[in-house]
Motif scaffolding. Sequence first.
Motif, short mmCIF file in Angstrom:
data_model
loop_
_atom_site.label_atom_id
_atom_site.label_comp_id
_atom_site.label_asym_id
_atom_site.label_seq_id
_atom_site.Cartn_x
_atom_site.Cartn_y
_atom_site.Cartn_z
N TYR A 65 0.81 -1.29 -0.04
CA TYR A 65 0.09 0.01 -0.04
C TYR A 65 0.87 1.15 0.07
CZ TYR A 65 -3.13 3.74 1.67
OH TYR A 65 -3.94 4.61 1.84
N GLY A 66 1.93 1.07 0.95
CA GLY A 66 2.75 2.41 0.97
C GLY A 66 3.57 2.76 -0.36
N ILE A 67 3.84 1.58 -1.06
CA ILE A 67 4.70 1.91 -2.44
C ILE A 67 3.55 2.61 -3.52
CG2 ILE A 67 4.28 -0.47 -3.46
CD1 ILE A 67 7.48 1.83 -3.69
N ASN A 68 2.53 2.07 -3.23
CA ASN A 68 1.44 2.62 -4.20
C ASN A 68 0.73 4.08 -3.91
OD1 ASN A 68 1.71 0.46 -6.16
ND2 ASN A 68 0.49 -0.89 -4.47
N ARG A 69 1.49 4.64 -2.85
CA ARG A 69 0.61 5.81 -2.61
C ARG A 69 1.77 7.13 -2.96
NH1 ARG A 69 -4.15 5.30 -2.69
NH2 ARG A 69 -4.22 7.26 -1.84
N ASP A 70 1.11 8.23 -2.86
CA ASP A 70 2.33 9.46 -3.40
C ASP A 70 3.03 9.79 -2.19
OD1 ASP A 70 1.30 9.36 -6.07
OD2 ASP A 70 -0.21 10.60 -5.71
N GLY A 71 4.14 9.42 -1.90
CA GLY A 71 5.13 9.73 -0.85
C GLY A 71 4.69 9.25 0.43
N GLY A 72 5.54 9.44 1.23
CA GLY A 72 5.43 9.11 2.76
C GLY A 72 6.27 7.95 3.25
N PHE A 73 5.98 7.62 4.49
CA PHE A 73 6.84 6.51 5.26
C PHE A 73 5.82 5.39 5.70
CE2 PHE A 73 8.92 10.44 5.50
CZ PHE A 73 10.30 10.07 5.60
N VAL A 74 6.54 4.42 5.83
CA VAL A 74 6.05 2.91 6.20
C VAL A 74 7.09 2.44 7.31
CG1 VAL A 74 5.00 0.77 5.93
CG2 VAL A 74 4.59 2.49 4.20
N LEU A 75 6.55 2.30 8.45
CA LEU A 75 7.48 1.53 9.32
C LEU A 75 6.88 0.23 9.84
CD1 LEU A 75 9.43 2.15 11.60
CD2 LEU A 75 7.59 3.00 13.09
N LEU A 76 7.88 -0.67 9.66
CA LEU A 76 7.37 -2.15 10.07
C LEU A 76 8.29 -2.43 11.27
CD1 LEU A 76 6.21 -4.59 9.22
CD2 LEU A 76 8.21 -5.18 7.82
N THR A 77 7.58 -2.76 12.47
CA THR A 77 8.20 -3.01 13.62
C THR A 77 7.73 -4.55 14.38
OG1 THR A 77 6.34 -2.02 14.86
CG2 THR A 77 8.09 -0.69 14.48
N GLY A 78 8.34 -5.01 15.00
CA GLY A 78 8.33 -6.30 15.68
C GLY A 78 9.41 -6.61 16.42
N GLU A 79 9.18 -7.76 17.06
CA GLU A 79 10.49 -8.47 17.96
C GLU A 79 11.36 -9.00 17.06
OE1 GLU A 79 10.77 -8.22 21.25
OE2 GLU A 79 8.77 -6.88 21.43
N VAL A 80 12.60 -9.16 17.75
CA VAL A 80 13.54 -9.75 16.68
C VAL A 80 12.91 -11.31 16.60
CG1 VAL A 80 15.93 -10.87 17.06
CG2 VAL A 80 15.33 -8.72 18.33
N GLY A 81 13.26 -11.84 15.29
CA GLY A 81 13.03 -13.02 14.84
C GLY A 81 11.47 -13.12 14.26
N THR A 82 10.72 -12.23 14.20
CA THR A 82 9.49 -12.30 13.92
C THR A 82 9.33 -12.33 12.22
OG1 THR A 82 9.01 -9.99 14.07
CG2 THR A 82 8.53 -11.37 15.88
#
Length: 133
Positions: free
Chosen positions: A29-46
């Motif tokens: 979804y983020g790549i198909n929008r006009d600008g912005g940031f996407v943050l992907l978070t999670g515990e180590v190993g997820t």
Amino acid sequence: AETPFSIAPDPRYLYMSKQHREALAHLIYGINRDGGFVLLTGEVGTGKTTVCRCFLEQIPENCDVAFIFNPKLTAEELLSTICDELRIERPASNTSVKLFVDRINTYLLDAHAKSRRTVLIIDEAQNLSPLPQ
């Protein structure tokens, strides 16, 4: 037929749980929008890195990608690596943050004018150092 574990995560072996599907959907979804940031978070190993590699396999043709694997770099080294990844020309002996930023900005404006998208993925971004004041 293959070695069961390798240093680089292989997206072919990603178990797409509900959370993984949702993370991948957010990245797409983020790549198909006009600008912005996407943050992907999670515990180590997820599976964040593996989801990112899966995402890379689905990036549209009109996208240029810089994937930073080791963000334990100085500001100059990080900007230099981004330039290298995006094939941005710069003087070989440059250490000026301003010159790096100017070249990246020019690149982004040119890419936008050509209807191209630019993706910067920084794996392990929590290891980035704050800029000195």
